[in-house]
Design a protein around this motif. Sequence first.
Motif, PDB file in Angstrom:
ATOM      1  N   THR A 172      53.737  42.442  18.530  1.00 54.96           N
ATOM      2  CA  THR A 172      54.015  42.319  19.950  1.00 54.96           C
ATOM      3  C   THR A 172      53.156  43.264  20.781  1.00 54.96           C
ATOM      4  O   THR A 172      52.281  43.969  20.263  1.00 54.96           O
ATOM      5  CB  THR A 172      55.510  42.576  20.213  1.00 54.96           C
ATOM      6  OG1 THR A 172      55.803  43.953  19.910  1.00 54.96           O
ATOM      7  CG2 THR A 172      56.393  41.670  19.361  1.00 54.96           C
TER       8      THR A 172
ATOM      9  N   TRP B  86      58.886  37.964  23.222  1.00 52.91           N
ATOM     10  CA  TRP B  86      58.256  37.673  21.937  1.00 52.91           C
ATOM     11  C   TRP B  86      59.245  37.134  20.899  1.00 52.91           C
ATOM     12  O   TRP B  86      58.830  36.719  19.814  1.00 52.91           O
ATOM     13  CB  TRP B  86      57.599  38.940  21.392  1.00 52.91           C
ATOM     14  CG  TRP B  86      56.272  39.251  21.986  1.00 52.91           C
ATOM     15  CD1 TRP B  86      56.008  39.888  23.165  1.00 52.91           C
ATOM     16  CD2 TRP B  86      54.989  38.925  21.424  1.00 52.91           C
ATOM     17  NE1 TRP B  86      54.661  39.997  23.371  1.00 52.91           N
ATOM     18  CE2 TRP B  86      54.007  39.414  22.315  1.00 52.91           C
ATOM     19  CE3 TRP B  86      54.579  38.288  20.263  1.00 52.91           C
ATOM     20  CZ2 TRP B  86      52.642  39.275  22.080  1.00 52.91           C
ATOM     21  CZ3 TRP B  86      53.224  38.149  20.007  1.00 52.91           C
ATOM     22  CH2 TRP B  86      52.266  38.636  20.917  1.00 52.91           C
TER      23      TRP B  86
ATOM     24  N   ASP C 206      59.914  43.839  24.802  1.00 51.46           N
ATOM     25  CA  ASP C 206      59.158  42.703  24.245  1.00 51.46           C
ATOM     26  C   ASP C 206      60.056  41.497  23.969  1.00 51.46           C
ATOM     27  O   ASP C 206      59.805  40.727  23.038  1.00 51.46           O
ATOM     28  CB  ASP C 206      58.439  43.141  22.966  1.00 51.46           C
ATOM     29  CG  ASP C 206      57.124  43.845  23.259  1.00 51.46           C
ATOM     30  OD1 ASP C 206      56.590  43.675  24.377  1.00 51.46           O
ATOM     31  OD2 ASP C 206      56.616  44.562  22.385  1.00 51.46           O
TER      32      ASP C 206
END
Length: 354
Positions: free
Chosen positions: A27, A124, A121
Motif C-alpha cells: 500500500t 486498499w 490505507d
Amino acid sequence: MNISITKTTNPKQKPDQNDLGFGQYFTDHMFIMDYTEGKGWHDPRIVPYAPLELDPSCMVLHYGQAIFEGLKAYKTSKGEILLFRPEKNMERVNSSNDRLVIPRIDVDFGVKAIKELVKVDVDWIPDAPGTSLYIRPFIIATDPYLGVRPSNTYKFIIILSPVGAYYKEGINPVKIYVESNYVRAVKGGLGYAKTVANYASSLKAQVEAKHSGYTQVLWLDGIEKKYIEEVGTMNVFFKIDGEIITPSLEGSILPGITRMSTIELLKKSGIPVTERRISIEELYAAHAAGKLDEAFGTGTAAVISPIGEFNWNENSITVNEGKIGPVASKVYETITGIQSGDMEDAFGWTQKVL
C-alpha cells in the motif's frame, strides 16, 4: 503516544482484485516507531511507503535479530473493516521479543498503530471473494555494530499488502512432504518465536519439496525425527477414529492464533480436541487401519488448508480421497464467516476499525 501522519503525494495504482496473489503488492503508507536504549519506544509515525536506509553494519543484517507477525483486515458486506484477534498477535510479538531480547511493545498501542495505518490505507482493502488486507508488523535491530550482543536500537515497522489466497489450491487439499532429513527447531531454541531465523532454516527443505511437486513441508521433531510438529506455514490437525488431535506446544512449535481459535471453536461445538505428541508412524498406522479421516492446517495466511496427501520416505498416502472433510469445512466456514462479518461473532474475536 500520538501517531503523526504524513500522507503520500504520489499514490500507487491499485492492482486487480482478481489477480492479487499473496505478498506481491504494498500500500501507499507504512508505520514506523523507533527504540533507543534509555529512551524507550518513541516517534511513532505513519509515512509514505518507501525503502529503508540502513547502515551496512546494521546488526539485523549480520545476526538476524528480528521478529515479525501476520494478521489481516477484512471488509464486510456492510463496508465495515474488521481485524481478527489483533491483541493476540501483539501478545505473540512480545513472546517473540522476549526470546530475541528485543524490548516489548505495549499491546494496546500496537493494536492502535495497526488500526491507524489500516484507516489511512482503507481504500486498499479488497472486497472480492477470498481477499483481504494482509498486515505485517516486524521489528529489526538497527545498531551499526559488528559484535554478538543485543542491539541498543530497533525499528518497529508495519506494512500492508492486499492479498488473495496464499496457496494456489485455495480451499482445495494440498500435498505435503514429510521432512526426514533437515531440522527446523528444537525445544529450547526459537521454534515458538516468530523470528526470521526459523523461516530461513526451512527454505532448503521447502525448495526440495516443491521440486518434487509438493506444496509444503511437514516438520518432525528435531531430536528423534519422529513426532509431528508443524507445516512450514501452518499448525496441523488430524481427525483419527473420530478424535481431533493436534501436536502439543512444547517449545518448538509456533502457537498459532488460528490454531488457538480452531481449538476454541471445536470445543464450543462439542467436538473434543486433544493436544498431544503424535508420531508420523501413528499417523500412517491410522491411515492403514482406515481411521485417518481428515488432516488440515491452520494459519493466518490460508486460514484453513485441507491436506489431501502426505509423502514420508517415498511412501505416499491420500487422506479422505483428496477432498476437504466436514471438520475442516466447518472450521473454515465459521472462522471466515466471523472474519468477514457474515456470521455472528459469538466469541468476541473481531475488532472494528471503521
